[in-house]
Write a protein that holds these residues in place. Sequence first.
Motif, PDB file in Angstrom:
ATOM      1  N   PHE A  24     -19.565  -6.142   1.899  1.00 28.82           N
ATOM      2  CA  PHE A  24     -19.972  -4.745   2.052  1.00 28.82           C
ATOM      3  C   PHE A  24     -20.757  -4.347   0.801  1.00 28.82           C
ATOM      4  CE2 PHE A  24     -16.155  -5.376   4.497  1.00 28.82           C
ATOM      5  CZ  PHE A  24     -16.323  -4.617   5.648  1.00 28.82           C
ATOM      6  N   THR A  25     -22.001  -3.973   0.961  1.00 27.75           N
ATOM      7  CA  THR A  25     -22.844  -3.600  -0.172  1.00 27.75           C
ATOM      8  C   THR A  25     -23.278  -2.138  -0.049  1.00 27.75           C
ATOM      9  OG1 THR A  25     -23.693  -5.878  -0.279  1.00 27.75           O
ATOM     10  CG2 THR A  25     -24.914  -4.174  -1.478  1.00 27.75           C
ATOM     11  N   ARG A  26     -22.939  -1.353  -1.046  1.00 26.43           N
ATOM     12  CA  ARG A  26     -23.281   0.084  -1.103  1.00 26.43           C
ATOM     13  C   ARG A  26     -22.796   0.837   0.149  1.00 26.43           C
ATOM     14  NH1 ARG A  26     -27.780  -2.540  -2.536  1.00 26.43           N
ATOM     15  NH2 ARG A  26     -28.784  -2.016  -0.555  1.00 26.43           N
ATOM     16  N   CYS A  27     -21.659   0.456   0.651  1.00 25.75           N
ATOM     17  CA  CYS A  27     -21.102   1.140   1.818  1.00 25.75           C
ATOM     18  C   CYS A  27     -20.187   2.281   1.378  1.00 25.75           C
ATOM     19  CB  CYS A  27     -20.323   0.151   2.696  1.00 25.75           C
ATOM     20  SG  CYS A  27     -21.388  -1.082   3.494  1.00 25.75           S
ATOM     21  N   ARG A  28     -20.013   3.270   2.241  1.00 30.86           N
ATOM     22  CA  ARG A  28     -19.203   4.442   1.912  1.00 30.86           C
ATOM     23  C   ARG A  28     -17.985   4.502   2.836  1.00 30.86           C
ATOM     24  NH1 ARG A  28     -24.251   5.099   1.726  1.00 30.86           N
ATOM     25  NH2 ARG A  28     -24.506   5.868   3.858  1.00 30.86           N
ATOM     26  N   PHE A  29     -16.830   4.620   2.188  1.00 27.99           N
ATOM     27  CA  PHE A  29     -15.558   4.739   2.904  1.00 27.99           C
ATOM     28  C   PHE A  29     -14.854   6.033   2.488  1.00 27.99           C
ATOM     29  CE2 PHE A  29     -16.460   0.207   2.646  1.00 27.99           C
ATOM     30  CZ  PHE A  29     -16.100  -0.283   3.888  1.00 27.99           C
ATOM     31  N   ARG A  30     -15.625   7.053   2.194  1.00 25.40           N
ATOM     32  CA  ARG A  30     -15.058   8.294   1.681  1.00 25.40           C
ATOM     33  C   ARG A  30     -14.100   8.906   2.708  1.00 25.40           C
ATOM     34  NH1 ARG A  30     -17.812  10.443  -2.728  1.00 25.40           N
ATOM     35  NH2 ARG A  30     -17.164  12.557  -2.145  1.00 25.40           N
ATOM     36  N   ALA A  31     -12.868   9.180   2.236  1.00 28.25           N
ATOM     37  CA  ALA A  31     -11.832   9.805   3.076  1.00 28.25           C
ATOM     38  C   ALA A  31     -11.509   8.981   4.328  1.00 28.25           C
ATOM     39  CB  ALA A  31     -12.230  11.223   3.464  1.00 28.25           C
ATOM     40  N   ALA A  32     -11.812   7.698   4.319  1.00 28.47           N
ATOM     41  CA  ALA A  32     -11.515   6.841   5.475  1.00 28.47           C
ATOM     42  C   ALA A  32     -10.028   6.514   5.528  1.00 28.47           C
ATOM     43  CB  ALA A  32     -12.330   5.554   5.401  1.00 28.47           C
ATOM     44  N   ARG A  33      -9.538   6.246   6.734  1.00 27.90           N
ATOM     45  CA  ARG A  33      -8.142   5.853   6.942  1.00 27.90           C
ATOM     46  C   ARG A  33      -8.076   4.329   6.900  1.00 27.90           C
ATOM     47  NH1 ARG A  33      -5.001   9.689   9.556  1.00 27.90           N
ATOM     48  NH2 ARG A  33      -3.304   8.215   9.109  1.00 27.90           N
ATOM     49  N   LEU A  34      -7.574   3.816   5.800  1.00 27.69           N
ATOM     50  CA  LEU A  34      -7.517   2.365   5.592  1.00 27.69           C
ATOM     51  C   LEU A  34      -6.090   1.907   5.299  1.00 27.69           C
ATOM     52  CD1 LEU A  34     -10.647   2.234   3.256  1.00 27.69           C
ATOM     53  CD2 LEU A  34     -10.576   1.369   5.594  1.00 27.69           C
ATOM     54  N   GLU A  35      -5.105   2.631   5.829  1.00 28.71           N
ATOM     55  CA  GLU A  35      -3.719   2.264   5.588  1.00 28.71           C
ATOM     56  C   GLU A  35      -3.409   0.886   6.187  1.00 28.71           C
ATOM     57  OE1 GLU A  35      -4.675   5.025   7.295  1.00 28.71           O
ATOM     58  OE2 GLU A  35      -3.462   6.788   6.744  1.00 28.71           O
ATOM     59  N   GLU A  36      -2.696   0.104   5.400  1.00 26.29           N
ATOM     60  CA  GLU A  36      -2.205  -1.198   5.854  1.00 26.29           C
ATOM     61  C   GLU A  36      -3.304  -2.173   6.261  1.00 26.29           C
ATOM     62  OE1 GLU A  36       1.266  -1.102   8.427  1.00 26.29           O
ATOM     63  OE2 GLU A  36       1.627   0.988   7.866  1.00 26.29           O
ATOM     64  N   ILE A  37      -4.524  -1.984   5.764  1.00 26.49           N
ATOM     65  CA  ILE A  37      -5.562  -2.974   6.043  1.00 26.49           C
ATOM     66  C   ILE A  37      -5.300  -4.227   5.211  1.00 26.49           C
ATOM     67  CG2 ILE A  37      -7.291  -1.206   6.533  1.00 26.49           C
ATOM     68  CD1 ILE A  37      -8.634  -2.121   3.840  1.00 26.49           C
ATOM     69  N   GLY A  38      -5.886  -5.325   5.638  1.00 27.39           N
ATOM     70  CA  GLY A  38      -5.819  -6.553   4.871  1.00 27.39           C
ATOM     71  C   GLY A  38      -7.220  -7.082   4.622  1.00 27.39           C
ATOM     72  N   THR A  39      -7.498  -7.510   3.401  1.00 29.17           N
ATOM     73  CA  THR A  39      -8.785  -8.147   3.114  1.00 29.17           C
ATOM     74  C   THR A  39      -8.509  -9.499   2.469  1.00 29.17           C
ATOM     75  OG1 THR A  39      -9.136  -7.321   0.833  1.00 29.17           O
ATOM     76  CG2 THR A  39      -9.781  -5.865   2.662  1.00 29.17           C
ATOM     77  N   THR A  40      -9.252 -10.506   2.890  1.00 37.07           N
ATOM     78  CA  THR A  40      -9.120 -11.845   2.323  1.00 37.07           C
ATOM     79  C   THR A  40     -10.508 -12.395   2.030  1.00 37.07           C
ATOM     80  OG1 THR A  40      -7.112 -12.258   3.633  1.00 37.07           O
ATOM     81  CG2 THR A  40      -8.223 -14.171   2.683  1.00 37.07           C
ATOM     82  N   GLY A  41     -10.773 -12.695   0.775  1.00 37.30           N
ATOM     83  CA  GLY A  41     -12.055 -13.274   0.399  1.00 37.30           C
ATOM     84  C   GLY A  41     -13.248 -12.385   0.668  1.00 37.30           C
ATOM     85  N   CYS A  42     -13.043 -11.078   0.671  1.00 39.89           N
ATOM     86  CA  CYS A  42     -14.151 -10.141   0.933  1.00 39.89           C
ATOM     87  C   CYS A  42     -14.820  -9.696  -0.366  1.00 39.89           C
ATOM     88  CB  CYS A  42     -13.639  -8.901   1.674  1.00 39.89           C
ATOM     89  SG  CYS A  42     -13.101  -9.217   3.370  1.00 39.89           S
ATOM     90  N   GLN A  43     -16.053  -9.186  -0.251  1.00 34.18           N
ATOM     91  CA  GLN A  43     -16.762  -8.630  -1.389  1.00 34.18           C
ATOM     92  C   GLN A  43     -17.185  -7.203  -1.067  1.00 34.18           C
ATOM     93  OE1 GLN A  43     -19.618 -11.021  -3.677  1.00 34.18           O
ATOM     94  NE2 GLN A  43     -19.283 -12.673  -2.198  1.00 34.18           N
TER      95      GLN A  43
END
Length: 201
Positions: A29-48
């Motif tokens: 994800f490059t220059r992406c906006r997640f302002r006030a996003a609901r990201l509870e309990e997400i999982g990321t593996t090897g992401c940038q």
Amino acid sequence: MSEYTDRDFVDVDFSNGVFSEYDFSHCTFTRCRFRAARLEEIGTTGCQFIDCDFSGAQMNASIHTRSAFTNCQFANANLFVSKFEECKMIGSDFAAANLDGITLIKGDWSYTNLRNSNLTKQSLRGIAFVEADLSQCKLEKADLRDADLTRARLGNAHLKGADLRGAVLGGIDFKSFDMKDVRIDAIQAVDFARSYGAKIQ
């Protein structure tokens, strides 16, 4: 649970979106906006995540493994009981973020802004905090053994009961915080004495 694998996103606005319990693997994800996003309990593996904005995002109980969040904004984000294992967080800003109960395992948190964060009793062993801003942080009884605190700012940090043995403390201003009840090793004790003008022979 929704999954995203090997996807690239550039300049995408995910603000106010709902991604609770999503799983992201090897995405960029490059220059992406997640302002006030609901990201509870997400999982990321090897992401940038590069230059992304998570201001005000709800990321509590999220789990991140070997992901990179470089030069990202987490102002006022909720990271309660989140977990970052072997993650690269260089240059990210956590101003006013809720880090209560966070778990950090290894990783590189150099050049981050963690001012005023609550890291009481946290295990921060072996983590790189090179030139990080830890001013006024609550670090009571934190385990900072073998951490790299080179030129980190610790002005008015609360370190009572913290364990700094084996940590790299080059360029630290020992006069900017209270060392009472802080555990240090013999080499650090010499550096501390020299900072107050003692001549070691």
